[in-house]
Design a protein around this motif. Structure first.
Motif, PDB file in Angstrom:
ATOM      1  N   ARG A  93       8.311 -29.151 -69.711  1.00 48.20           N
ATOM      2  CA  ARG A  93       6.841 -29.491 -69.671  1.00 48.20           C
ATOM      3  C   ARG A  93       6.276 -29.017 -70.943  1.00 48.20           C
ATOM      4  N   VAL A 129       2.333 -22.482 -65.317  1.00 51.51           N
ATOM      5  CA  VAL A 129       3.375 -21.656 -65.074  1.00 51.51           C
ATOM      6  C   VAL A 129       3.742 -20.839 -63.692  1.00 51.51           C
ATOM      7  N   ILE A 171       9.685 -25.989 -66.880  1.00 52.72           N
ATOM      8  CA  ILE A 171       8.617 -25.475 -67.320  1.00 52.72           C
ATOM      9  C   ILE A 171       8.757 -25.411 -69.057  1.00 52.72           C
TER      10      ILE A 171
END
Ligand SMILES: Cc1cc2nc3c(=O)[nH]c(=O)nc-3n(C[C@H](O)[C@H](O)[C@H](O)COP(=O)(O)OP(=O)(O)OC[C@H]3O[C@@H](n4cnc5c(N)ncnc54)[C@H](O)[C@@H]3O)c2cc1C
Length: 289
Positions: free
Chosen positions: A245, A229, A242
């Motif tokens: 993902r 992150v 993020i």
């Protein structure tokens, strides 16, 4: 319900002895909010219940000399939710405790009970792993300190032995993180979460993210840590990416084969992005940038 004996020890060592004496047929009971339901439905059939109600030192919270926050395992959600002395991101623990289940459950249910029940949809599992807490136990052989990330078994349940009692949940000191964001989705206000996400991050002196932990709960038997992150600036686009993902990592497409799983996959993306954005905004507000 199968008949059982009810024990009210007055000290931890007596409680541990009782558990040892009765073996795997004995169960600890704290607030009874999960255990009694399981007993009524005959999913649990203990022969002996060992109550934590009369044990000193298992309720309430305190700051250690090093600034860690120690919460007694038998502290109820209601007590924690009413805490006015938890400052900075520690206050988020109280906020999460105050925003789950309904008032009767919060009045009786305990933080330790939720962690030992290890139901993945319970909020506190995600929170303790997200915050890098440590869980302190006592058993016949002495005590153990277990990182929350190792407490929950990836196949379900916990690493706690049947004669072991969780006594304390130790949260890192406030300087460990600049801010925390916790997000969850539930159908109704008193339902357990379909997905929950926690982001704890620390800004460096330059205002950039120096460190971040993101954890997703309710999807698998144990909360899942999402890596990578803090790899770049947290622009809006980066946060959305993020989240995307995280969804792919936590619930890959090949596992998202039912409508519920596909919905959870979408939720992981959205809630991870929201938890990061919330933590980041709070951290920036605090640093004045
Ligand atoms: C209607 C309803 C709605 C709910 N909604 C939510 C929600 O939205 N979010 C959420 O997070 N949770 C929710 N919960 C769950 C709630 O958080 C748990 O039921 C409660 O916290 C469990 O704590 P307890 O003290 O009642 O545990 P108990 O039921 O007494 O014990 C649970 C289990 O943990 C063991 N145990 C308890 N304490 C210890 C200890 N110190 N050491 C070792 N073992 C121990 C017991 O043996 C048992 O196996 C809900 C529950 C209900 C009934």
């Amino acid at each position: 319900m199968k008949p059982f004996t009810f024990h009210t020890p007055s000290g931890l060592s007596e409680a541990v002895s009782l558990l040892e004496q009765h073996g795997p047929d004995a169960r600890v009971i704290a607030g009874g909010q999960t255990l009694l339901l399981a007993m009524k439905e005959r999913l649990a059939r203990p022969a002996a219940l060992v109550s934590l109600a009369g044990l000193p030192g298992l309720r309430g919270w305190r700051y250690t000399d090093s600034g860690a926050l120690e919460v007694g395992a038998a502290t109820t959600y209601a007590a924690l939710a009413g805490a006015t002395d938890l400052a900075g991101w520690h206050a988020e623990i109280a906020a999460v405790a105050g925003d789950l289940a309904d008032r009767p459950v919060r009045t009786m249910g305990t933080l330790g009970g939720a962690l030992c029940a290890a139901e993945p949809r319970f909020d506190m599992l995600t929170l303790v792993v997200g915050l890098g807490a440590e869980l302190v136990t006592v058993g016949p052989g002495g005590g153990r300190t277990i990182p929350a990330s190792k407490f929950f078994d990836s196949a379900g349940g916990t690493v706690l032995r049947p004669d072991e009692i969780l006594t304390t949940i130790r949260f890192p000191r406030r300087t460990a993180f600049s801010a925390v964001g916790f997000e969850k989705f539930r159908y109704r206000v008193f339902d357990a979460a379909l997905v929950s996400a926690c982001c704890a991050l620390r800004l460096g002196d330059d205002g950039a993210v120096a460190d971040a932990r993101v954890v997703v709960g309710a999807v698998h038997p144990a909360p899942v840590l999402v890596p990578g992150v803090a790899d770049g600036p947290l622009t809006d686009a980066a946060v959305t990416e993020i989240g995307r993902r995280a969804a792919a990592e936590v619930l890959p497409e090949e596992l998202a084969t039912t409508p519920l799983r596909r919905y959870q996959r979408e939720l992981v993306g959205v809630l991870v992005a929201r938890a990061i954005a919330r933590a980041h905004d709070r951290a920036k507000d605090q640093s004045g940038s």
